[in-house]
Scaffold this motif. Sequence first.
Motif, PDB file in Angstrom:
ATOM      1  N   THR A 291      -1.104  -9.495  14.887  1.00 48.51           N
ATOM      2  CA  THR A 291      -1.854  -9.126  13.689  1.00 48.51           C
ATOM      3  C   THR A 291      -1.374  -7.782  13.157  1.00 48.51           C
ATOM      4  OG1 THR A 291      -3.715 -10.134  14.803  1.00 48.51           O
ATOM      5  CG2 THR A 291      -4.161  -9.053  12.738  1.00 48.51           C
ATOM      6  N   LEU A 292      -1.146  -6.854  14.086  1.00 49.12           N
ATOM      7  CA  LEU A 292      -0.694  -5.518  13.710  1.00 49.12           C
ATOM      8  C   LEU A 292       0.676  -5.586  13.046  1.00 49.12           C
ATOM      9  CD1 LEU A 292      -2.259  -2.921  14.233  1.00 49.12           C
ATOM     10  CD2 LEU A 292      -0.662  -2.437  16.078  1.00 49.12           C
TER      11      LEU A 292
ATOM     12  N   ALA B 106       1.012  -6.707   9.517  1.00 47.48           N
ATOM     13  CA  ALA B 106       0.530  -5.767   8.511  1.00 47.48           C
ATOM     14  C   ALA B 106       1.548  -4.667   8.247  1.00 47.48           C
ATOM     15  CB  ALA B 106      -0.801  -5.165   8.951  1.00 47.48           C
ATOM     16  N   MET B 107       2.680  -4.692   8.961  1.00 42.66           N
ATOM     17  CA  MET B 107       3.658  -3.623   8.773  1.00 42.66           C
ATOM     18  C   MET B 107       4.870  -4.142   8.017  1.00 42.66           C
ATOM     19  SD  MET B 107       3.798  -1.209  12.044  1.00 42.66           S
ATOM     20  CE  MET B 107       3.577  -2.155  13.516  1.00 42.66           C
ATOM     21  N   PRO B 108       5.201  -3.511   6.891  1.00 44.63           N
ATOM     22  CA  PRO B 108       6.418  -3.909   6.185  1.00 44.63           C
ATOM     23  C   PRO B 108       7.647  -3.577   7.040  1.00 44.63           C
ATOM     24  CG  PRO B 108       5.075  -2.412   4.860  1.00 44.63           C
ATOM     25  CD  PRO B 108       4.512  -2.401   6.224  1.00 44.63           C
TER      26      PRO B 108
ATOM     27  N   PHE C  52      10.310  -2.043   6.391  1.00 43.12           N
ATOM     28  CA  PHE C  52      10.860  -0.690   6.307  1.00 43.12           C
ATOM     29  C   PHE C  52      10.054   0.306   7.127  1.00 43.12           C
ATOM     30  CE2 PHE C  52       8.211  -1.070   2.487  1.00 43.12           C
ATOM     31  CZ  PHE C  52       7.433   0.068   2.569  1.00 43.12           C
ATOM     32  N   VAL C  53       8.751   0.033   7.263  1.00 43.08           N
ATOM     33  CA  VAL C  53       7.940   0.923   8.109  1.00 43.08           C
ATOM     34  C   VAL C  53       8.353   0.770   9.575  1.00 43.08           C
ATOM     35  CG1 VAL C  53       5.624   1.337   8.983  1.00 43.08           C
ATOM     36  CG2 VAL C  53       5.981   1.013   6.552  1.00 43.08           C
TER      37      VAL C  53
ATOM     38  N   PHE D  60       2.954  -6.009  -0.276  1.00 45.01           N
ATOM     39  CA  PHE D  60       4.213  -5.970   0.477  1.00 45.01           C
ATOM     40  C   PHE D  60       5.401  -5.980  -0.472  1.00 45.01           C
ATOM     41  CE2 PHE D  60       4.483  -7.209   5.166  1.00 45.01           C
ATOM     42  CZ  PHE D  60       3.537  -6.280   5.498  1.00 45.01           C
TER      43      PHE D  60
ATOM     44  N   SER E   8       5.756  -2.735  -2.408  1.00 48.57           N
ATOM     45  CA  SER E   8       6.250  -1.604  -1.620  1.00 48.57           C
ATOM     46  C   SER E   8       7.719  -1.794  -1.264  1.00 48.57           C
ATOM     47  CB  SER E   8       5.407  -1.431  -0.357  1.00 48.57           C
ATOM     48  OG  SER E   8       5.603  -2.513   0.507  1.00 48.57           O
TER      49      SER E   8
ATOM     50  N   GLY F   3       5.379   2.569  -1.170  1.00 49.38           N
ATOM     51  CA  GLY F   3       6.747   2.246  -0.793  1.00 49.38           C
ATOM     52  C   GLY F   3       7.716   3.365  -1.130  1.00 49.38           C
TER      53      GLY F   3
ATOM     54  N   ALA G 100       2.828   5.225   5.305  1.00 48.55           N
ATOM     55  CA  ALA G 100       3.020   4.035   6.144  1.00 48.55           C
ATOM     56  C   ALA G 100       1.689   3.584   6.730  1.00 48.55           C
ATOM     57  CB  ALA G 100       4.020   4.327   7.249  1.00 48.55           C
TER      58      ALA G 100
ATOM     59  N   ILE H  38      -0.538   1.986   4.019  1.00 51.11           N
ATOM     60  CA  ILE H  38      -0.148   0.624   3.643  1.00 51.11           C
ATOM     61  C   ILE H  38      -0.524  -0.353   4.752  1.00 51.11           C
ATOM     62  CG2 ILE H  38       2.244   0.464   4.494  1.00 51.11           C
ATOM     63  CD1 ILE H  38       2.978  -0.546   1.770  1.00 51.11           C
ATOM     64  N   CYS H  39      -0.302   0.057   6.015  1.00 55.78           N
ATOM     65  CA  CYS H  39      -0.642  -0.832   7.126  1.00 55.78           C
ATOM     66  C   CYS H  39      -2.145  -1.094   7.160  1.00 55.78           C
ATOM     67  CB  CYS H  39      -0.200  -0.229   8.458  1.00 55.78           C
ATOM     68  SG  CYS H  39       1.575  -0.163   8.634  1.00 55.78           S
TER      69      CYS H  39
ATOM     70  N   VAL I 216      -3.179  -3.428   4.237  1.00 51.73           N
ATOM     71  CA  VAL I 216      -2.731  -4.805   4.445  1.00 51.73           C
ATOM     72  C   VAL I 216      -3.462  -5.445   5.626  1.00 51.73           C
ATOM     73  CG1 VAL I 216      -0.749  -6.231   5.040  1.00 51.73           C
ATOM     74  CG2 VAL I 216      -0.501  -4.422   3.380  1.00 51.73           C
ATOM     75  N   LEU I 217      -3.651  -4.661   6.682  1.00 53.42           N
ATOM     76  CA  LEU I 217      -4.354  -5.186   7.856  1.00 53.42           C
ATOM     77  C   LEU I 217      -5.776  -5.602   7.484  1.00 53.42           C
ATOM     78  CD1 LEU I 217      -3.962  -5.565  10.910  1.00 53.42           C
ATOM     79  CD2 LEU I 217      -5.012  -3.345  11.242  1.00 53.42           C
TER      80      LEU I 217
END
Lengths: 303, 352
Positions: free
Chosen positions: A135-136, A139-141, A143-144, B284, B287, B304, B325, B328-329, B332-333
């Motif tokens: 799940t984590l 949620a991370m693109p 690039f992150v 997403f 960004s 982004g 970062a 955004i996380c 989105v989460l």
Amino acid sequence: MLKYIVKRVLLAVLTVLVISMITFFAMNAIPGGPFNKEKAVNAATMAALQERYNLDKPVPVQYVLYMKNLLHGELGVSLKNGREISAIIGESFPLSAQLGIMAALFAIFFGIILGSVAALMRNQLPDRLIVFFTTLITAMPSFVIATVLLYLFCMKLGWFPAFTAGENNMVLPVIALMFSPMAYITRLTKTSMLDALNQDYIRTARAKGVPQMKVIFLHGLRNALIPVITYVGPMIAGILTGSMVVETIFNIGGLGSKFVAGITNRDYTLIMATTIFLATIMVIANLITDIVYKVVDPRIKLD
Amino acid sequence: MSENFKKAPLSAQVDLSKFTLADFTKATEEEKRQQEVMGESTTFFKDGMRRLRRNPLAMGSIVVLILIVLVIFIAPIVVPYGYAQIVKGAGNLSPFQYSEKELAAIAAGEKVFPHIFGTDSLGRDYFIRVVFGARVSLGVGVFASLLVLVIGMLYGSISGYLGGRVDMIMMRVVDIIYSLPDMLLIILLSVVLNETLGGLIKGTVFAKVGVNMIALFIVFGLLYWVSMARLIRGQILTIKQNEYVLAAQCIGTSTPRIIRKHILPNCLSVIIITTALQIPSAIFTESYLSFIGLGVSAPMPSLGSLANEARAGLQSYPSKLLFPAMTICLIVLALNLLGDGLRDAFDPKLQR
């Protein structure tokens, strides 16, 4: 079956054609020709240049000529440095392909293992942990993930050299690329594995006294993997687009970073050629996925 | 009563002499309520909300999202810095650090608002930049999803309801768009639109929003609606088999009205869930585009582009990456968990 394959191949060819058309005409909509930025080009030289690159002809004719060259492997020259684009792709794509294939294989391998573990130990600690991390990760693109890996392992811990391209430096980019497809495959495997283990044939196998391990891997996993196959096509597309940022961040001279550099430099011919090239790969990947899916799972109706 | 039957066994007449006037007074509200055996009737929506409320992850996500939205709207009022405002001599401050000039001002008794997230290399307050970045990202996400929803709903409902040849042609179009590699085309169209739109929208309201944003919306509107259209078409194909649709057709209800009044409300849950899950995917994409330099234009931040800018000074200022970062996380989460919660609560097919 053959009919289906032919139909799918034709659709794929049509798709590539549509993409090339969109790409070409969209790029031609940008005002200003490729030589407008050059200083002190007199009218005669301009005319010669335009003739050399077929720019004096109407756009549809240009498109036909472009496609003709494309089929002969001539993708034109980069506006930025005048190099042949086919040469640029030829030298940079193997690097991207290596990166992408490794990421894809690792993602599939670990995704299936984690997914099976989560399904078999449902609602226990390992399952909870796996669900938490997937799940984590979703949620991370990309690039992150890539930048965090770069900071942690190159700058803080110093395990890998930062900002140098090379064979030994593929570890982090591969990890950065494989994370999100791995998370997806894990989820997919888990749901389909749970589904497969509830089927009647599993009960039959158990009733016959087949050993537990054999039931899970031979009967369960084999059927649970069918939905995973459908994901391979989209995964390749995702990895190709993901590699653009990952290659840029880790400074790898693959096709992805060349593409991003082309966007930054407004190198239109490069963008055009690379788009068509990558799109063709994605379409082929989808085509193979679809065909393999039908071959593997005979329950799917052929239409 | 039994006596009545003995006197005249075949008479249906009730012997009124047995009753007093009190027996004929109206029942009070309380008495009426005693007769109600059924519980309060529950609607589909109420039922879903009840299930949603029992899901701690989804409720937590709602709280987080509400907090983020509050911060996004309140912070620009409270914080006295603009997102493009350069504080002289205050470049690259760490969180809650003051520049020498500001320290002198504080010593002189002036009040200086702290740089909660520090400042960037130009001396712009980083907190407000992250807040505006989140605003852009969320705005793009919500607006793009609504756009996708409207286009997908119109296309899908027309195709699904009319069926036959129209449906076939419309779905072939969808098939072709669906098989296009969306991310590549988004990049391509963003490049092209960024170059061409500038002249077209000069002087209009759109110029304020910025070329890149408009390009982003056009791209979403052109490419992302197909899965929504497919989904809604599938829903409608099943719903239109129901008797109440036939009944509506029998009394001569017009097609648009049937779609609007009878069919769309019934696929509302699917629509809501898909839209909720569309928002994080739009965020997403935005960004990602901002990261490779195709997002919102320069002084305007996006999460982004902030993360991209942070790469340059990553070694010395990791917090510059951390804040956008993390934001955004978190967004989105929260949206993902909320979407999952909504799906669990409103999609009866998935209930186990």
